[in-house]
Design a protein around this motif. Sequence first.
Motif, PDB file in Angstrom:
ATOM      1  N   MET A   1      47.308 -75.458  11.219  1.00 41.29           N
ATOM      2  CA  MET A   1      48.532 -75.092  11.926  1.00 41.29           C
ATOM      3  C   MET A   1      49.477 -76.279  11.990  1.00 41.29           C
ATOM      4  SD  MET A   1      48.792 -73.014  15.440  1.00 41.29           S
ATOM      5  CE  MET A   1      50.342 -72.381  16.014  1.00 41.29           C
ATOM      6  N   TYR A   2      50.745 -76.010  11.742  1.00 38.00           N
ATOM      7  CA  TYR A   2      51.757 -77.061  11.724  1.00 38.00           C
ATOM      8  C   TYR A   2      52.931 -76.691  12.607  1.00 38.00           C
ATOM      9  CZ  TYR A   2      49.316 -79.050   7.745  1.00 38.00           C
ATOM     10  OH  TYR A   2      48.365 -79.608   6.947  1.00 38.00           O
ATOM     11  N   GLU A   3      53.631 -77.723  13.062  1.00 38.39           N
ATOM     12  CA  GLU A   3      54.883 -77.563  13.784  1.00 38.39           C
ATOM     13  C   GLU A   3      55.948 -78.304  12.987  1.00 38.39           C
ATOM     14  OE1 GLU A   3      55.012 -77.622  18.165  1.00 38.39           O
ATOM     15  OE2 GLU A   3      56.341 -79.360  17.889  1.00 38.39           O
ATOM     16  N   ILE A   4      57.047 -77.616  12.716  1.00 40.92           N
ATOM     17  CA  ILE A   4      58.123 -78.178  11.904  1.00 40.92           C
ATOM     18  C   ILE A   4      59.420 -78.174  12.701  1.00 40.92           C
ATOM     19  CG2 ILE A   4      59.555 -77.816   9.859  1.00 40.92           C
ATOM     20  CD1 ILE A   4      57.048 -76.513   8.579  1.00 40.92           C
ATOM     21  N   HIS A   5      60.074 -79.324  12.735  1.00 40.52           N
ATOM     22  CA  HIS A   5      61.407 -79.451  13.329  1.00 40.52           C
ATOM     23  C   HIS A   5      62.324 -79.892  12.193  1.00 40.52           C
ATOM     24  CE1 HIS A   5      60.112 -79.370  17.606  1.00 40.52           C
ATOM     25  NE2 HIS A   5      58.970 -79.763  17.066  1.00 40.52           N
ATOM     26  N   ILE A   6      63.336 -79.095  11.898  1.00 36.66           N
ATOM     27  CA  ILE A   6      64.248 -79.443  10.808  1.00 36.66           C
ATOM     28  C   ILE A   6      65.685 -79.143  11.237  1.00 36.66           C
ATOM     29  CG2 ILE A   6      63.854 -77.214   9.667  1.00 36.66           C
ATOM     30  CD1 ILE A   6      64.301 -78.712   6.966  1.00 36.66           C
ATOM     31  N   GLU A   7      66.546 -80.108  10.973  1.00 37.73           N
ATOM     32  CA  GLU A   7      67.972 -79.980  11.265  1.00 37.73           C
ATOM     33  C   GLU A   7      68.723 -80.141   9.952  1.00 37.73           C
ATOM     34  OE1 GLU A   7      70.755 -83.113  13.254  1.00 37.73           O
ATOM     35  OE2 GLU A   7      69.829 -81.918  14.851  1.00 37.73           O
ATOM     36  N   SER A   8      69.515 -79.136   9.599  1.00 35.84           N
ATOM     37  CA  SER A   8      70.237 -79.193   8.330  1.00 35.84           C
ATOM     38  C   SER A   8      71.545 -78.417   8.418  1.00 35.84           C
ATOM     39  CB  SER A   8      69.374 -78.605   7.209  1.00 35.84           C
ATOM     40  OG  SER A   8      70.092 -78.610   5.994  1.00 35.84           O
ATOM     41  N   SER A   9      72.561 -78.952   7.782  1.00 37.01           N
ATOM     42  CA  SER A   9      73.845 -78.257   7.727  1.00 37.01           C
ATOM     43  C   SER A   9      73.736 -76.991   6.877  1.00 37.01           C
ATOM     44  CB  SER A   9      74.925 -79.182   7.166  1.00 37.01           C
ATOM     45  OG  SER A   9      74.564 -79.633   5.885  1.00 37.01           O
ATOM     46  N   GLU A  10      72.672 -76.877   6.097  1.00 33.14           N
ATOM     47  CA  GLU A  10      72.438 -75.674   5.289  1.00 33.14           C
ATOM     48  C   GLU A  10      72.168 -74.441   6.163  1.00 33.14           C
ATOM     49  OE1 GLU A  10      70.067 -77.256   1.520  1.00 33.14           O
ATOM     50  OE2 GLU A  10      69.731 -78.423   3.341  1.00 33.14           O
ATOM     51  N   PHE A  11      71.873 -74.656   7.443  1.00 36.79           N
ATOM     52  CA  PHE A  11      71.622 -73.555   8.369  1.00 36.79           C
ATOM     53  C   PHE A  11      72.902 -73.065   9.052  1.00 36.79           C
ATOM     54  CE2 PHE A  11      67.304 -75.753   8.987  1.00 36.79           C
ATOM     55  CZ  PHE A  11      66.715 -75.006   7.971  1.00 36.79           C
ATOM     56  N   LYS A  12      73.998 -73.760   8.840  1.00 32.00           N
ATOM     57  CA  LYS A  12      75.259 -73.423   9.519  1.00 32.00           C
ATOM     58  C   LYS A  12      75.669 -71.986   9.187  1.00 32.00           C
ATOM     59  CE  LYS A  12      79.820 -75.189  10.528  1.00 32.00           C
ATOM     60  NZ  LYS A  12      80.720 -76.319  10.401  1.00 32.00           N
ATOM     61  N   GLY A  13      76.034 -71.246  10.235  1.00 32.70           N
ATOM     62  CA  GLY A  13      76.477 -69.866  10.066  1.00 32.70           C
ATOM     63  C   GLY A  13      75.355 -68.856   9.952  1.00 32.70           C
ATOM     64  N   LYS A  14      74.117 -69.313   9.978  1.00 30.97           N
ATOM     65  CA  LYS A  14      72.965 -68.410   9.869  1.00 30.97           C
ATOM     66  C   LYS A  14      72.311 -68.245  11.237  1.00 30.97           C
ATOM     67  CE  LYS A  14      71.857 -69.370   5.034  1.00 30.97           C
ATOM     68  NZ  LYS A  14      73.159 -69.863   4.702  1.00 30.97           N
ATOM     69  N   ARG A  15      71.841 -67.019  11.501  1.00 35.80           N
ATOM     70  CA  ARG A  15      71.107 -66.774  12.734  1.00 35.80           C
ATOM     71  C   ARG A  15      69.746 -67.476  12.653  1.00 35.80           C
ATOM     72  NH1 ARG A  15      70.356 -60.887  12.627  1.00 35.80           N
ATOM     73  NH2 ARG A  15      70.634 -61.255  10.426  1.00 35.80           N
ATOM     74  N   THR A  16      69.129 -67.680  13.801  1.00 36.14           N
ATOM     75  CA  THR A  16      67.840 -68.375  13.857  1.00 36.14           C
ATOM     76  C   THR A  16      66.810 -67.705  12.955  1.00 36.14           C
ATOM     77  OG1 THR A  16      68.289 -69.110  16.112  1.00 36.14           O
ATOM     78  CG2 THR A  16      66.007 -69.195  15.383  1.00 36.14           C
ATOM     79  N   VAL A  17      66.745 -66.393  12.985  1.00 34.60           N
ATOM     80  CA  VAL A  17      65.757 -65.693  12.155  1.00 34.60           C
ATOM     81  C   VAL A  17      66.010 -65.957  10.667  1.00 34.60           C
ATOM     82  CG1 VAL A  17      66.957 -63.463  12.017  1.00 34.60           C
ATOM     83  CG2 VAL A  17      64.468 -63.553  11.860  1.00 34.60           C
ATOM     84  N   GLN A  18      67.266 -66.044  10.262  1.00 32.95           N
ATOM     85  CA  GLN A  18      67.588 -66.348   8.865  1.00 32.95           C
ATOM     86  C   GLN A  18      67.200 -67.783   8.512  1.00 32.95           C
ATOM     87  OE1 GLN A  18      71.738 -65.256   9.325  1.00 32.95           O
ATOM     88  NE2 GLN A  18      71.464 -63.518   7.912  1.00 32.95           N
ATOM     89  N   GLN A  19      67.406 -68.710   9.438  1.00 29.09           N
ATOM     90  CA  GLN A  19      67.006 -70.101   9.224  1.00 29.09           C
ATOM     91  C   GLN A  19      65.497 -70.185   9.035  1.00 29.09           C
ATOM     92  OE1 GLN A  19      68.487 -72.316  12.594  1.00 29.09           O
ATOM     93  NE2 GLN A  19      70.583 -71.612  12.276  1.00 29.09           N
ATOM     94  N   HIS A  20      64.750 -69.487   9.870  1.00 27.96           N
ATOM     95  CA  HIS A  20      63.289 -69.503   9.778  1.00 27.96           C
ATOM     96  C   HIS A  20      62.811 -68.842   8.489  1.00 27.96           C
ATOM     97  CE1 HIS A  20      62.392 -70.295  14.305  1.00 27.96           C
ATOM     98  NE2 HIS A  20      63.438 -70.982  13.871  1.00 27.96           N
ATOM     99  N   GLN A  21      63.508 -67.804   8.055  1.00 29.62           N
ATOM    100  CA  GLN A  21      63.156 -67.158   6.790  1.00 29.62           C
ATOM    101  C   GLN A  21      63.318 -68.125   5.624  1.00 29.62           C
ATOM    102  OE1 GLN A  21      65.786 -63.760   7.038  1.00 29.62           O
ATOM    103  NE2 GLN A  21      64.164 -62.424   7.827  1.00 29.62           N
ATOM    104  N   LEU A  22      64.368 -68.946   5.660  1.00 30.01           N
ATOM    105  CA  LEU A  22      64.567 -69.944   4.605  1.00 30.01           C
ATOM    106  C   LEU A  22      63.417 -70.956   4.570  1.00 30.01           C
ATOM    107  CD1 LEU A  22      68.397 -70.661   4.983  1.00 30.01           C
ATOM    108  CD2 LEU A  22      67.257 -69.491   3.073  1.00 30.01           C
ATOM    109  N   VAL A  23      62.981 -71.395   5.749  1.00 29.84           N
ATOM    110  CA  VAL A  23      61.861 -72.343   5.820  1.00 29.84           C
ATOM    111  C   VAL A  23      60.583 -71.676   5.336  1.00 29.84           C
ATOM    112  CG1 VAL A  23      60.434 -73.761   7.362  1.00 29.84           C
ATOM    113  CG2 VAL A  23      62.930 -73.701   7.659  1.00 29.84           C
ATOM    114  N   ASN A  24      60.330 -70.443   5.776  1.00 26.99           N
ATOM    115  CA  ASN A  24      59.142 -69.712   5.328  1.00 26.99           C
ATOM    116  C   ASN A  24      59.136 -69.534   3.814  1.00 26.99           C
ATOM    117  OD1 ASN A  24      57.415 -69.023   7.587  1.00 26.99           O
ATOM    118  ND2 ASN A  24      59.101 -67.768   8.337  1.00 26.99           N
TER     119      ASN A  24
END
Length: 113
Positions: free
Chosen positions: A68-91
């Motif tokens: 099990m891992y915990e990931i914290h990521i901050e990126s301008s690539e997430f701008k304009g995306k909802r949280t669920v969309q950001q998490h989908q990109l990471v997944n």
Amino acid sequence: MLACKRICSNTVISALRSHRVAVSGQIVQRCLSTQTDGEVRIAEVLKEKFPLASKLKVVDISGGCGAMYEIHIESSEFKGKRTVQQHQLVNQALKDEIRSMHGLRIFTDVPKQ
């Protein structure tokens, strides 16, 4: 000082991964200051998939076994995306690594201007 050895007890490993731990009544500095192989591998994949990430932290929260891992990521690539969309990109970026995991905690953010 405590020698750095592979320890089987998850409780002891978790305690050692914190900054300080009491051993035989003494406080010693964190022994396991380096990242695990899994943390390094996941961080490399995320750096490749999110080159604009301004912050990235990957932590094995399973006690060092890689389940099990915990990931914290901050990126301008997430701008304009909802949280669920950001998490989908990471997944999606970690789809091959996720197959061997038990769980994953994801925290995403957009850099403050």
